[in-house]
Structure formats: C-alpha cells, structure tokens
Design a protein around this motif. Structure first.
Motif, PDB file in Angstrom:
ATOM      1  N   PRO A 157       0.827  -1.207   0.000  1.00 19.88           N
ATOM      2  CA  PRO A 157       0.000   0.000   0.000  1.00 19.88           C
ATOM      3  C   PRO A 157       0.861   1.257   0.000  1.00 19.88           C
ATOM      4  O   PRO A 157       2.003   1.226   0.412  1.00 19.88           O
ATOM      5  CB  PRO A 157      -0.786  -0.111   1.308  1.00 19.88           C
ATOM      6  N   GLY A 158       0.294   2.339  -0.484  1.00 20.00           N
ATOM      7  CA  GLY A 158       0.990   3.612  -0.415  1.00 20.00           C
ATOM      8  C   GLY A 158       1.518   4.106  -1.740  1.00 20.00           C
ATOM      9  O   GLY A 158       1.213   3.563  -2.806  1.00 20.00           O
ATOM     10  N   THR A 159       2.308   5.143  -1.650  1.00 18.63           N
ATOM     11  CA  THR A 159       2.918   5.742  -2.842  1.00 18.63           C
ATOM     12  C   THR A 159       4.324   6.124  -2.444  1.00 18.63           C
ATOM     13  O   THR A 159       4.620   7.282  -2.246  1.00 18.63           O
ATOM     14  CB  THR A 159       2.159   7.015  -3.260  1.00 18.63           C
ATOM     15  N   SER A 160       5.171   5.113  -2.356  1.00 22.69           N
ATOM     16  CA  SER A 160       6.507   5.430  -1.855  1.00 22.69           C
ATOM     17  C   SER A 160       7.588   4.713  -2.644  1.00 22.69           C
ATOM     18  O   SER A 160       7.444   4.499  -3.839  1.00 22.69           O
ATOM     19  CB  SER A 160       6.562   5.110  -0.371  1.00 22.69           C
TER      20      SER A 160
END
Lengths: 337, 329
Positions: A199-202
């Motif tokens: 998950p996320g945007t990293s």
C-alpha cells in the motif's frame, strides 16, 4: 528550526533517467534527492552530507542496469501493476486471482509471472501455496518458483531463513531487491507479468515505475473497497498514476456486499458501505474505466489461507464469475493474446 | 521536547494493511477519553493518512505556533456526560481532551498523493515527534502507524528510544484480523517488536465475525481465533476479539449514532432499542440522516456503539497493565 507548514508539494521528476546508485558512506540525510537521482550530490540539500562527494562523482548518465532489465523483460508481452493506496483491500488476493485467471485463459501461449514487491508484508507465497519454497540461483540468474505449470512467482518470502522473520529494511534496500527481481530473475517468455505492490505511494512504487519505464508497462489495475476511508487513499493512488504517467486500466471494487451464508436469509449486507457512491462513482469522477465489483465471500479467504485457486475450487460462485469478468476486461484493454 | 510531559506513549502496529489499525486507534482514543484521560493521536501513515477521516475532522488544518504545530482538537475536556442508562447510579467520568496530528491536516487537497521516498518520510516522522505541541501532561499519546516494518517504523523507534524515557514508552498494541494471511504478516511485526525491544501490550483481533443485521446469524467472514493462537505462540497478552459492526462504520462515515434492532445482545447485554424502526441503512434511502441521529460529539455517539463496552474492557486492562509496570521499581 521552526517547522514549516508547507512541506509540500515537492515536485518529483518521473521522467528523469535514473543513474546507478553509488555506495554511500553514511545514511541518506533528510531531504536527500536520492542517490540515484540526477541531482545527487549537487542539490541544495546535499551541502554538508558526508556522501556528497561520492554522489557527485558517481558515473553520470542513466543507470546501466535499466537496459539489462529491459532485455530481461523483452519477452514479457504484458506488464500489469496492481495498486491501491490502502492496505488490506485485496491487492494480493486480487493479483493472485488475476494470475490464476490469466493462467486459465484458453489461448495462453506462455506462462504468467507474478512478482510480489511488498517487501515488509509479502502475502503472495502463502496465497499461492508455495510459502516454504526457496530460490535457486544459477549462473544465468534466479529461478522463480513455479506455483503451477504456467505460473511463476517471485517474492522476498522465499529468501527468508525463517518464515516469520521481519524484514526491517529502509527504502534503498527495498529498491535494490526490486531491481534484482526485475534484472536477475529468469522470467523467460511470459504472456503476462503481474506486479503486486504494497500500500501507499513510496519507494516501491517509484522504483517499479522507473525500472519498468523503458520496458514499458501496460497499465495499472487499482483495487479498492467501497467505503470512503479506502476511496480516499485510492484517489491519492490515481493522482500518483497520473503524475507518473502510468495508464490506469481500471478500478475494481473488492469486498462489495456480503451475502449472508444462511440459506434461508441471503440478505446482502454492505459491510464496508459505499456512503460516497463506491468505486463506480470514483471511476466516473476521475474518468477511468470501472472494471466491476467482487463480492465479499468467506470462501475467498479460505482459499487464500489454504493457498488454493479460488477460481478453480469454486468456479460457479458469484465471486468467481465477477473475477472472470474483470480478467476478460483487463485482457481486452491490454489487447492480450 | 514536546514529548517530555507525555505520560504514556502507545504504538498501534500491524504488519498487514487494512486490518483496522486506524479504527482501533480511534476507538482506543475515544474510550480513553471516556474514561477521563487526556489523549493525543499521532498518525504517521504519511502516504495514506486516515485519522482525520475517522475523527470527522477532514477539513481542519493544523495551526502554527512559535516552536511548533498545534494538533487539531477533536473535543476539549468535558464535564461528565449524562449516563446512557438512567437507572445507573455510578458516577460518570469527566471526558478527557482529545487532539490529533496527521499529515492529512497539512495537505492542501484531500486527494493529493504524497510521493515520498524513505529519507523524506524519516524527516517527517522526526518532525512529528519533535515539533507537535501536545497539551501539557497528556495522559496517553497513541501513535497510529502504516503497515509494514520499514522507514516510518525504524525512524519512529529510533527517535522514541533516543528521546523518551523507558517508562514513557509503554509499548505496542498489535492489530490483526483472524485469517492466516494476516497472521503471517503480523508475526513479522511481533518479531520486529522483539528485535527493537519494544514491549507488546497485547494483540487485538479485529473483524472477528459479522452479525447479519437481518437474521442475526454470526458469520466469521475472515475466520476466527487466529489472533488468540498467535498471541499464545508469542507469549504476549491477548486483548480481545472485536467483531465487525456496520453501525460503527456508519458512525465514522456519516456521523450517525449507532442504533440496533431490539434483541441484539452484546457481551450479554441488550443494546437494541425499541425506537429503531428500521436498519440504519434506511437513512441512505431517505437521503439525509435526521439531525437527531447525527448531533452530539463523536465521543458521546460512540457510547451507543456495540463496540464501546468491548473497548472499555480492553482499555481498562491496558491502563491497569501500564500502571502496574510503572509501579515496579
């Protein structure tokens, strides 16, 4: 130092070619532009960093590994990312089903690959029933694990000495492993390579995007659950895809509606209620294709825990039908075989 | 250091995403507040902050003050609310103040992606720990974390272990769902705690069972009992199983006070009420929920939720456990 209220937005240059990361002598400082970036060693924030000289003198030009990745993946026809800003919405479950769905296509010529880039919480091996396998390394590269005849899997789980070991890694180390997965794994000829993400945007997302830029990504499938808490994070992921120039194949609503298994009841509860219209409305608002809704079926959970293919075990369930429909849509969109 | 006067710091962790870390954090915070403690909630999920949504304060912004950021207040300290059950004679606790800090309050648009690599996230986590001006003598600071064991977690632990005293850092509440997929990720998180020497206050099993609002049959959507077995295996306390309650979701999503059909039993107590003429879902059919259903503080409305008594037990146990540890020499 007085904190600044506006730490955002810092533009990220998605199109800049990466260079090879130099060996650092100290951890990357705050506001590091990234040792792979073109600004490495020359940005304002690099002043005083013990790595500055190393970064600045590292070979310029694009990362020499990128052509290697492109060559390694030259025989992969379609590369599809599975993304979601939110955790636990079913990215891995859906990636697994997508993989089984592709592998079950009648006109499949080559196998399907499934790559797990969730380094800290890998779920794919368990869902595929290959949790206890380990990787074989040969002169030509790493062999992926074959879950079925036509389904190859790669995950950090295969490299852990103990099943429950925590992978306590910072960003650069995760990036390094993802690069290895793309560069050194003998994927061979594949019809589809599905990339499951955390998950996320990293880091993981930026790395997958930049490493695969040259090789070409067909697009991303976004997964969400119907409630606004989840859609909120998915909006951020849409924003990420736009900024990174990743085509959005479509959005899937998972866990939408729960049919009471009591035969006499059959009442459909909206456990994760779509108070704001769910994925369909989001798709309309953002102008992206809506691929369908997959109901919440406790048997999916069971199949995943046992490492079985839900599609094969329960081919007639409403959830299976919904998933097949999504698979067809994706195949149509990417112009698959 | 703003953390100097914080009495207890509790982390909410899980290796897996979407198991309800933020939901559990929210309920722990509300319950602590109901028991009279002052609470702060720090959300260090930078790329997917949910805490503002959970507390219904998405439009709030952080204010800047000399020397730091002022967290967003959810409610101030309140005099005791009238007891829910008029026949009860026990004195009610006054309500403790509750405030939150999240990156969500700093973003200019709620759909903006925060696309940051590790070092930038580390910097932000450090800033959150050093620059947020929590009220003086805060009883509990709950820290909600993103899934995994990576940059945010390493930075959080590094900074905490360096800046706060061991008696301030109470430990971690680990959240899981009952299915094997989730358990296997959460075991990694328990090993993380072991490795960094963080005490595990206990394991909460979330989403254990769902009671059909139509036929009252309980279905274990995501299996059951996995959390307890895991807790036993790792020799950490098991704090309890929390079922899925759609009424809690309505409360968070739409601010509607939970109501249950008559005959609903939670922990042996009748929570249903006669005035309910229909399922809470009817509100969406009619378009708008009535004012009566949505008025009041979140913390007051939460008292009507079936999960509230469960959390009351969990929190009382935690508070006693933390206090007994402090009493040790």
């Amino acid at each position: 130092m007085a904190p600044s209220l506006e730490p955002l937005p810092e533009p990220i240059d998605f199109t800049a070619p990466l260079k090879q990361a130099p060996k650092l002598v100290a951890p990357e400082p705050e506001h590091c532009p990234g040792p792979e970036s073109n600004l490495a060693g020359t940005a304002d924030s690099c002043a005083g960093c013990p790595n500055q000289a190393i970064c600045a003198s590292a070979p310029k030009g694009p990362d020499p590994d990128i052509p290697l990745i492109t060559a390694r993946l030259a025989n992969v026809k379609h590369k599809i990312l599975v993304l979601s800003g939110k955790g636990g919405v079913g990215k891995s479950t859906f990636s697994t089903m997508l993989a089984h769905g592709f592998a079950g296509l009648d006109n499949l010529e080559n196998p399907v690959g499934l790559m797990d880039t969730d380094i800290c919480g890998p779920s794919i091996p368990k869902m595929m029933g290959v949790e206890d396998e380990t990787i074989h390394v040969s002169a030509t590269g790493w062999s992926p694990i074959w879950a079925t005849e036509s389904l190859a899997v790669m995950s950090v789980q295969f490299m852990l000495p103990n099943r429950d070991d925590a992978v306590i890694w910072r960003g650069p180390r995760k990036n390094g492993l993802i690069k290895t997965f793309l560069k050194d794994v003998e994927w061979g000829e594949l019809d589809y390579l599905i990339v499951d993400t955390p998950p996320g945007t990293s880091d993981e997302h930026l790395s997958v995007n930049s490493y695969l830029k040259e090789a070409g990504v067909d697009g991303a499938v976004l997964v969400t659950t119907p409630q606004e808490v989840s859609l909120l994070d998915v909006r951020r992921e849409v924003d990420f895809c736009r900024k990174a120039g990743i085509r959005i194949i479509g959005i899937v609503e998972n866990m939408s509606g729960f049919v009471c298994p009591n035969k006499k009841c059959g009442y459909v509860s909206q456990i994760f209620r779509a108070s704001t219209g769910g994925a369909k409305k989001l798709a309309e608002e953002e102008g992206i294709p809506y691929l369908g809704a997959v109901p919440l079926d406790p048997l999916i959970r069971l199949a995943c825990d046992l490492g079985e293919s839900f599609l094969d075990a329960y081919p007639d369930s409403p959830a299976s039908k919904a998933i097949r429909k999504v698979v067809e849509e994706v195949v149509k969109t990417v112009g698959g075989s | 250091m703003p953390l100097d006067t914080v009495k207890n710091i509790v982390l909410v962790l899980s290796g897996k995403g979407g198991v309800g870390k933020s939901s559990i954090t929210t309920q722990l915070a509300l319950t602590l507040s109901l028991q009279g403690y002052s609470v702060g909630v720090l959300d260090i999920d930078l790329t997917g902050p949910s805490i503002p949504r959970f507390f219904g304060i998405e439009d709030s912004k952080v204010r800047q003050a000399p020397g730091g950021w002022i967290p967003v207040p959810v409610h101030d300290a309140q005099p005791p609310l009238p007891p829910r059950d008029p026949t009860t004679t026990t004195a009610q606790n006054p309500i403790g103040a509750l405030s939150c800090m999240s990156l969500g309050f700093i973003l200019s648009s709620r759909s903006d992606a925060v696309i940051w690599r590790g070092p930038k996230k580390t910097a932000m986590v450090r800033q959150f720990l050093s620059d947020v001006l929590w009220p003086d003598n805060l009883d509990y600071l709950l820290i909600d974390t993103p899934p995994g064991t990576s940059d945010e977690h390493i930075s959080l632990l590094e900074t905490l272990l360096k800046t706060v005293t061991p008696s301030q850092l109470s430990g971690a509440v680990v959240v899981t769902t009952p299915q094997a997929i989730s358990i296997s990720d959460v075991k990694k998180e328990l090993n993380f705690c072991k490795k960094v020497g963080l005490r595990v206050l206990g394991v909460v099993e979330n989403m254990a069972g769902f009671v059909c609002p139509n036929c009252s049959e309980c279905t274990n959507v995501f299996s059951k009992g996995g959390g307890e077995i895991m807790a036993r295996e790792f020799e950490v306390p098991f704090l309890g199983s929390i079922p899925i309650d759609p009424a809690f979701v309505y409360l968070i999503e739409e601010g509607i006070r939970p109501v249950y059909p008559q005959g609903t039993l939670i922990a042996g107590k009748e929570v249903g009420s006669q005035e309910v003429q229909a399922q809470p879902t009817s509100s969406s059919v009619n378009g708008q929920a009535s004012k009566e259903q949505t008025s009041g503080l979140l913390v007051d409305k939460y008292r009507s939720c079936s999960l509230s008594p469960l959390f009351d037990g969990v929190v009382s146990g935690l508070v006693a456990d933390i206090a007994s540890r402090r009493a040790l020499p």
